[in-house]
Design a protein around this motif. Structure first.
Motif, PDB file in Angstrom:
ATOM      1  N   UNK A 196      78.165 -10.329  42.494  1.00 17.99           N
ATOM      2  CA  UNK A 196      76.967  -9.629  42.030  1.00 17.99           C
ATOM      3  C   UNK A 196      76.482  -8.534  42.981  1.00 17.99           C
ATOM      4  N   UNK A 197      77.368  -7.615  43.301  1.00 17.39           N
ATOM      5  CA  UNK A 197      77.038  -6.429  44.089  1.00 17.39           C
ATOM      6  C   UNK A 197      77.537  -5.212  43.326  1.00 17.39           C
ATOM      7  N   UNK A 198      76.650  -4.419  42.713  1.00 15.40           N
ATOM      8  CA  UNK A 198      77.110  -3.205  42.017  1.00 15.40           C
ATOM      9  C   UNK A 198      77.810  -2.265  42.993  1.00 15.40           C
ATOM     10  N   UNK A 199      79.056  -1.889  42.673  1.00 17.87           N
ATOM     11  CA  UNK A 199      79.916  -1.247  43.666  1.00 17.87           C
ATOM     12  C   UNK A 199      79.448   0.152  44.051  1.00 17.87           C
ATOM     13  N   UNK A 200      78.876   0.898  43.101  1.00 19.57           N
ATOM     14  CA  UNK A 200      78.366   2.242  43.421  1.00 19.57           C
ATOM     15  C   UNK A 200      76.842   2.257  43.419  1.00 19.57           C
ATOM     16  N   UNK A 201      76.238   1.094  43.610  1.00 22.39           N
ATOM     17  CA  UNK A 201      74.781   0.960  43.635  1.00 22.39           C
ATOM     18  C   UNK A 201      74.143   1.512  42.358  1.00 22.39           C
ATOM     19  N   UNK A 202      74.881   1.387  41.246  1.00 19.81           N
ATOM     20  CA  UNK A 202      74.365   1.813  39.956  1.00 19.81           C
ATOM     21  C   UNK A 202      74.597   3.264  39.614  1.00 19.81           C
ATOM     22  N   UNK A 203      75.224   4.037  40.490  1.00 22.88           N
ATOM     23  CA  UNK A 203      75.445   5.457  40.175  1.00 22.88           C
ATOM     24  C   UNK A 203      76.364   5.636  38.966  1.00 22.88           C
ATOM     25  N   UNK A 204      77.196   4.639  38.683  1.00 24.92           N
ATOM     26  CA  UNK A 204      78.063   4.747  37.506  1.00 24.92           C
ATOM     27  C   UNK A 204      77.245   4.821  36.224  1.00 24.92           C
ATOM     28  N   UNK A 205      76.007   4.343  36.258  1.00 22.22           N
ATOM     29  CA  UNK A 205      75.144   4.397  35.092  1.00 22.22           C
ATOM     30  C   UNK A 205      74.322   5.664  34.974  1.00 22.22           C
ATOM     31  N   UNK A 206      74.537   6.635  35.860  1.00 26.48           N
ATOM     32  CA  UNK A 206      73.884   7.943  35.762  1.00 26.48           C
ATOM     33  C   UNK A 206      74.911   8.917  35.192  1.00 26.48           C
ATOM     34  N   UNK A 207      74.739   9.307  33.925  1.00 30.91           N
ATOM     35  CA  UNK A 207      75.768  10.035  33.197  1.00 30.91           C
ATOM     36  C   UNK A 207      75.371  11.500  32.989  1.00 30.91           C
ATOM     37  N   UNK A 208      76.279  12.379  33.415  1.00 31.30           N
ATOM     38  CA  UNK A 208      76.134  13.795  33.086  1.00 31.30           C
ATOM     39  C   UNK A 208      77.157  14.142  32.017  1.00 31.30           C
ATOM     40  N   UNK A 209      77.146  15.386  31.568  1.00 32.26           N
ATOM     41  CA  UNK A 209      77.938  15.717  30.394  1.00 32.26           C
ATOM     42  C   UNK A 209      78.822  16.940  30.612  1.00 32.26           C
ATOM     43  N   UNK A 210      80.069  16.800  30.151  1.00 35.41           N
ATOM     44  CA  UNK A 210      80.945  17.944  29.995  1.00 35.41           C
ATOM     45  C   UNK A 210      80.768  18.465  28.578  1.00 35.41           C
ATOM     46  N   UNK A 211      80.838  19.767  28.411  1.00 35.61           N
ATOM     47  CA  UNK A 211      80.640  20.351  27.090  1.00 35.61           C
ATOM     48  C   UNK A 211      81.364  21.688  27.002  1.00 35.61           C
ATOM     49  N   UNK A 212      81.396  22.250  25.825  1.00 32.43           N
ATOM     50  CA  UNK A 212      81.917  23.601  25.638  1.00 32.43           C
ATOM     51  C   UNK A 212      80.903  24.610  26.187  1.00 32.43           C
ATOM     52  N   UNK A 213      81.391  25.697  26.717  1.00 34.25           N
ATOM     53  CA  UNK A 213      80.499  26.687  27.344  1.00 34.25           C
ATOM     54  C   UNK A 213      79.430  27.180  26.387  1.00 34.25           C
ATOM     55  N   UNK A 214      79.740  27.298  25.093  1.00 32.41           N
ATOM     56  CA  UNK A 214      78.738  27.813  24.163  1.00 32.41           C
ATOM     57  C   UNK A 214      77.647  26.792  23.841  1.00 32.41           C
ATOM     58  N   UNK A 215      77.849  25.513  24.203  1.00 31.76           N
ATOM     59  CA  UNK A 215      76.806  24.492  24.048  1.00 31.76           C
ATOM     60  C   UNK A 215      75.850  24.442  25.231  1.00 31.76           C
ATOM     61  N   UNK A 216      76.260  25.039  26.351  1.00 35.15           N
ATOM     62  CA  UNK A 216      75.524  24.862  27.594  1.00 35.15           C
ATOM     63  C   UNK A 216      74.065  25.327  27.518  1.00 35.15           C
TER      64      UNK A 216
END
Length: 304
Positions: A101-121
Motif C-alpha cells: 500500500x505505497x502508491x509508486x508515483x505518489x499519485x501522479x499517475x492519476x494526474x492526466x494531461x491530454x494529447x490532441x490534434x493541433x487544431x483542437x488545441x
C-alpha cells in the motif's frame, strides 16, 4: 494449449539462466516486456529501494520476454513463476494479489494531461470546467482502469488497444488521448516523429486518486511484509523522496501542476476500495504551491 506450454517452457529456461544467488542472497523475480525496462526504471528503482531497506539480502532479477502482456505477467504470478509485479490499481488486482500500500508515483499517475490534434488545441486550452471537458471524446487503452473511472464520471470514452491509440488520435477517431503528466512529457517527442500534428496540452489536467502499486502472490505474505517494511524505512530515511524527486519526468510533472495557468479538474475514483482510499495521505502527493528541493522528510504512519 500448446502455445501455453511453450510460454511456460521458455519462462523456465530463461529463469534458469539467472546467475545463482550469492551466499545468503535471495532472488526476487520479475517478468517484463522486452525493451520496456528502461522506460520504467523509476518504478523498478522503487522496488529496489524496498529490498535494500528491508531486513535481509535481496537481488531483483528482471527477465524480459517478447510480446509479454500484463495479463500474462499476472498469470505467471499466480502460477508462482515470478515473485512481484507492478501495475495500475484495480479492485480486481487488489483482491487477486497482496497489494503493497505505497502508491509508486505518489499519485501522479492519476494526474492526466491530454494529447490532441493541433487544431483542437485552442478550444482545449479554454477549458476551465468538467462540463467543458466532457464535450471532448477521450481515447484510452482497452483494459486501462482509467477508462472505467472516466466513464462512470460521465465522460465520452473510446477504448482501443494501446498500440493503436496514437494512430487513432492522429486520424481523429477521438479528440483527446489521456496520459499521466510525466508519461506525456516522456512520450511526446517520439510520438511526433510519426504523427507531427499531435501536440501535448498542459493547460487542462483531469485528476483522480490512482497509481501504480506493487503486488505479490497472496500466498507470499513474507515478501509482502519485506516490501512494506522496506518502503516504510525508505520514507523515514528520506531515500524514497530523494528517488522520487531525482526523476526528471516526475519533477517536470510537479512543476507543471504548480504552474498558475494549469487548471486541475478533480473527479472521484468510484473503482477504488475503502482499504485503498484509507492509505496514509502522506503517501499521496499534495499538489500545492511549494518547493520540493529539501522536502524529503515525510513521516507516513507506521505499517509494521
Amino acid at each position: 494449449m500448446q502455445n501455453r506450454f511453450w510460454v511456460l517452457l521458455i519462462s523456465a529456461v530463461m529463469f534458469s539462466f539467472t546467475a545463482p544467488p550469492a551466499r545468503g542472497e535471495e532472488i526476487v523475480r520479475m517478468a517484463f516486456p522486452t525493451g520496456a525496462v528502461e522506460f520504467f526504471k523509476y518504478e523498478f528503482g522503487v522496488i529496489e529501494l524496498a529490498l535494500e531497506h528491508a531486513d535481509g539480502d535481496f537481488r531483483l532479477v528482471i527477465e524480459e520476454f517478447p510480446t509479454m502482456t500484463q495479463a500474462r505477467i499476472s498469470s505467471m504470478m499466480l502460477e508462482g513463476q515470478v515473485d512481484v509485479m507492478f501495475t495500475g490499481y484495480s479492485v480486481e488486482r487488489e483482491t487477486k494479489f497482496l497489494q503493497v500500500d505505497f502508491p509508486m508515483t505518489r499519485g501522479l499517475l492519476g494526474y492526466r494531461i491530454f494529447l490532441t490534434q493541433a487544431d483542437n488545441l485552442p478550444t482545449l486550452e479554454k477549458v476551465e470546467s468538467l462540463e467543458q471537458l466532457k464535450k471532448f471524446c477521450i481515447g484510452t487503452g482497452s483494459d486501462w482502469p482509467d477508462a472505467s473511472i472516466m466513464e462512470k464520471n460521465g465522460f465520452c470514452v473510446d477504448r482501443a488497444p494501446r498500440d493503436q491509440l496514437w494512430a487513432m488520435l492522429a486520424n481523429k477517431r477521438f479528440d483527446l488521448l489521456s496520459r499521466a503528466v510525466h508519461e506525456g512529457f516522456r512520450e511526446i517527442d517520439t510520438i511526433r516523429q510519426q504523427h507531427p500534428d499531435v501536440v501535448l496540452s498542459t493547460s487542462t489536467v483531469l485528476a483522480y486518486p490512482f497509481d501504480l502499486f506493487i503486488y505479490v502472490n497472496r500466498n507470499n505474505e513474507r515478501l509482502h511484509r519485506i516490501l512494506t517494511q522496506g518502503l516504510l524505512r525508505a520514507y523515514h530515511t528520506g531515500d524514497f523522496m530523494r528517488h522520487f524527486l531525482s526523476n526528471p519526468d516526475l519533477r517536470h510533472a510537479l512543476e507543471t501542476l504548480q504552474a498558475p495557468n494549469t487548471h486541475i479538474l478533480r473527479i472521484e475514483n468510484p473503482d477504488m476500495s475503502k482499504k485503498s482510499r484509507d492509505i496514509d495521505p502522506a503517501l499521496w502527493e499534495n499538489i500545492v504551491q511549494r518547493k520540493y528541493d529539501d522536502d524529503v522528510g515525510y513521516e507516513p504512519r507506521d505499517q509494521m
